[in-house]
Each structure stands twice: as C-alpha cells, then as structure tokens.
Enzyme design. Structure first.
Site, short mmCIF file in Angstrom:
data_model
loop_
_atom_site.label_atom_id
_atom_site.label_comp_id
_atom_site.label_asym_id
_atom_site.label_seq_id
_atom_site.Cartn_x
_atom_site.Cartn_y
_atom_site.Cartn_z
CB SER A 243 -0.90 0.01 1.23
OG SER A 243 -1.39 1.32 1.42
CG HIS B 249 -3.68 -1.51 -2.12
ND1 HIS B 249 -4.77 -2.25 -2.51
CD2 HIS B 249 -4.12 -0.69 -1.12
CE1 HIS B 249 -5.82 -1.90 -1.79
NE2 HIS B 249 -5.45 -0.94 -0.94
CG ASP C 238 -5.00 2.53 0.20
OD1 ASP C 238 -5.97 1.76 0.07
OD2 ASP C 238 -3.89 2.18 0.64
CG MET D 128 -8.29 7.36 1.54
SD MET D 128 -7.68 7.29 3.22
CE MET D 128 -6.77 5.74 3.17
CG HIS E 97 -9.06 0.42 -1.40
ND1 HIS E 97 -8.54 0.17 -0.14
CD2 HIS E 97 -10.40 0.47 -1.24
CE1 HIS E 97 -9.54 0.11 0.73
NE2 HIS E 97 -10.68 0.30 0.10
CG MET F 171 -11.28 3.56 1.05
SD MET F 171 -9.78 3.49 2.06
CE MET F 171 -8.56 3.46 0.76
CG MET G 66 -11.94 -2.49 4.11
SD MET G 66 -10.38 -2.10 3.30
CE MET G 66 -9.43 -1.34 4.61
CG ASP H 219 -6.36 -2.70 2.48
OD1 ASP H 219 -5.32 -2.47 3.13
OD2 ASP H 219 -6.92 -1.85 1.76
C1 DX5 Z 1 -6.51 1.67 4.89
C2 DX5 Z 1 -5.94 1.34 3.53
C3 DX5 Z 1 -4.87 0.30 3.59
C4 DX5 Z 1 -3.70 0.66 4.48
C5 DX5 Z 1 -2.89 -0.55 4.78
O1 DX5 Z 1 -7.68 2.40 4.74
O2 DX5 Z 1 -6.96 0.84 2.69
O3 DX5 Z 1 -4.46 -0.05 2.28
O4 DX5 Z 1 -2.89 1.64 3.93
O5 DX5 Z 1 -1.81 -0.17 5.59
P1 DX5 Z 1 -1.30 -1.11 6.79
O6 DX5 Z 1 -0.73 -2.35 6.15
O7 DX5 Z 1 -0.26 -0.27 7.46
O8 DX5 Z 1 -2.47 -1.41 7.66
ZN ZN Z 2 -6.44 -0.11 0.72
#
Ligand code: DX5
Ligand code: ZN
Length: 216
Positions: free
Chosen positions: A6, A31, A33, A35, A64, A66, A135, A173
């Site tokens: 990530s 990956h 993320d 947001m 991903h 969010m 999740m 994740d």
């Molecule tokens: C959280 C993200 C994850 C996160 C994972 O909302 O979707 O991808 O960054 O990071 P770790 O492995 O540190 O939990």
């Molecule tokens: Zn993620």
C-alpha cells in the site's frame, strides 16, 4: 500469496520512485488508496497523480476507492491507468451501474466490505466481480491493528466462490504482517495488502519475500 504494497505508507515526495522501489522489491500489485475526506476521514490523492506515476512500473495498479461517489470518477481512474478498481459496497453510487461502467472500460472490478459489513452484502454481485476486498481494519489510515475476526468473512466468501465455480480473487487489507499473513492464506486470501509491514523496514525485498514464504 500475492503481495500488494500500500503506497499510503510511502514517501510521497518520491511517489514515482517509491513505486519503482516496490517493483524492484518484488511487489505483485501496487495498491493505491484513494480517499476523499468524505467516505473516510482522510484525503490522499486522485486520478491525476495516478496518471503521473503510471510510467514508473508495468505492474498491476490496484486502485482502492474510498470515496462516496465512485461512479462519477470511474472514467478518470481508467484513463489514469488503473488495472483493477475496487469500490465500497457501502458507497452512494449504484453498485450494478458502477460495476458495469468499470467493466465497459476493460478494467477489472472489485467490491470492498468494511469491518461491519457482512460477506453476504457482495453475494448478489459475485458473478460479475473479479475481486472482493475484505477490510481487516476500518478504512482511512495505515498502521492500524489487524482484526482477526474478519477471517470468517473471508472463509465464507471463499466457500461461496468455490460453490459457484467462480474465479474471483479475495484480497485483504489492513494490519497485515508476519504475525497474521499465514492465517489470511489459510482462510482463503489470494492478495495481501501490506503498508506498514513493507515500508517501515530497511529492506522491502526481504519483507515481501518473508511474507510470501510464511504462506507456503
Ligand atoms: C486503509 C488502507 C490500507 C492501508 C494498509 O484504509 O486501505 O491499504 O494503507 O496499511 P497497513 O498495512 O499499514 O495497515
Ligand atoms: Zn487499501
């Protein structure tokens, strides 16, 4: 087990080089993320940034989302070079329409479930999905503790996918590391996202190799 670092835990002043570094370290997927500060209480980056870092690797971009209204931005993320787009079943866009939109662009589609959402929430869509992301922390931030009580959901999804003879990948994740990746593999996870476990070490290549070796 495929490992998807990530990038949320990377040095964003070096975003492109961090992706290159993960590629060299043996990452399977990148990956990413996304947001929006609305669906989750944090803001990261969007499609323009993904487009700029796309040229740093040929590896799979696992995006991903969010965000509250994924449907509005699917074209942007496809144009930016996403290979897989996962979005939350809890979002405000029409689920069927969003899946269709992603697939019409030739991109793989996945649904994500938050910790309080049951596995059954994605069952109606399973036949049209390429991936389900479970999740194992509340979405929003890296570095949280793994919720082992999410594993029965993985098992239930695995059973349903097998029963229907589908080829849907299961991704997990949040909080995944050496302490729990074997449990994930045993429950039926195909792709493990790892932020902290890969970035907060001096040797990401060794970290990724170790995570993989623990699953065999
Ligand atoms: C959280 C993200 C994850 C996160 C994972 O909302 O979707 O991808 O960054 O990071 P770790 O492995 O540190 O939990
Ligand atoms: Zn993620």
């Amino acid at each position: 087990m495929l490992i998807a670092p990530s990038l949320l835990s990377c040095d964003f002043s070096q975003f492109g080089n961090e992706i290159k570094r993960m590629d060299d370290a043996g990452a399977d997927y990148m990956h990413l993320d996304v947001m929006d500060g609305h669906f989750v209480p944090n803001i990261t980056f969007g499609a323009p940034v993904i487009k700029f870092v796309r040229r740093f690797t040929d590896k799979v971009f696992d995006v991903h989302l969010m965000i509250s209204e994924p449907l509005r931005y699917i074209d942007d993320f496809c144009n930016a070079g996403a290979d897989i787009i996962t979005f939350h079943v809890e979002c405000d866009s029409g689920i069927d329409e969003t899946i269709e939109k992603i697939k019409s662009r030739g991109v793989k589609a996945g649904l994500v479930i938050k910790p309080r959402t049951p596995a059954e929430a994605v069952f109606p869509y399973l036949d049209r999905l390429d991936m389900v992301l479970v999740m194992t922390v509340e979405p929003g931030f890296g570095g949280q503790s793994f919720m082992a009580d999410m594993l029965p959901k993985v098992e239930s999804l695995r059973g349903e996918i097998r029963k229907r003879n589908l080829e849907v990948l299961i991704e997990a994740d949040g909080g995944i590391g050496e302490q729990n990746i074997k449990q994930c593999a045993d429950a039926g996870v195909d792709v493990a996202v790892a932020g902290t476990a890969v970035f907060k070490t001096d040797d990401p290549r060794a970290a990724i190799a170790k995570l993989k070796s623990l699953c065999v």
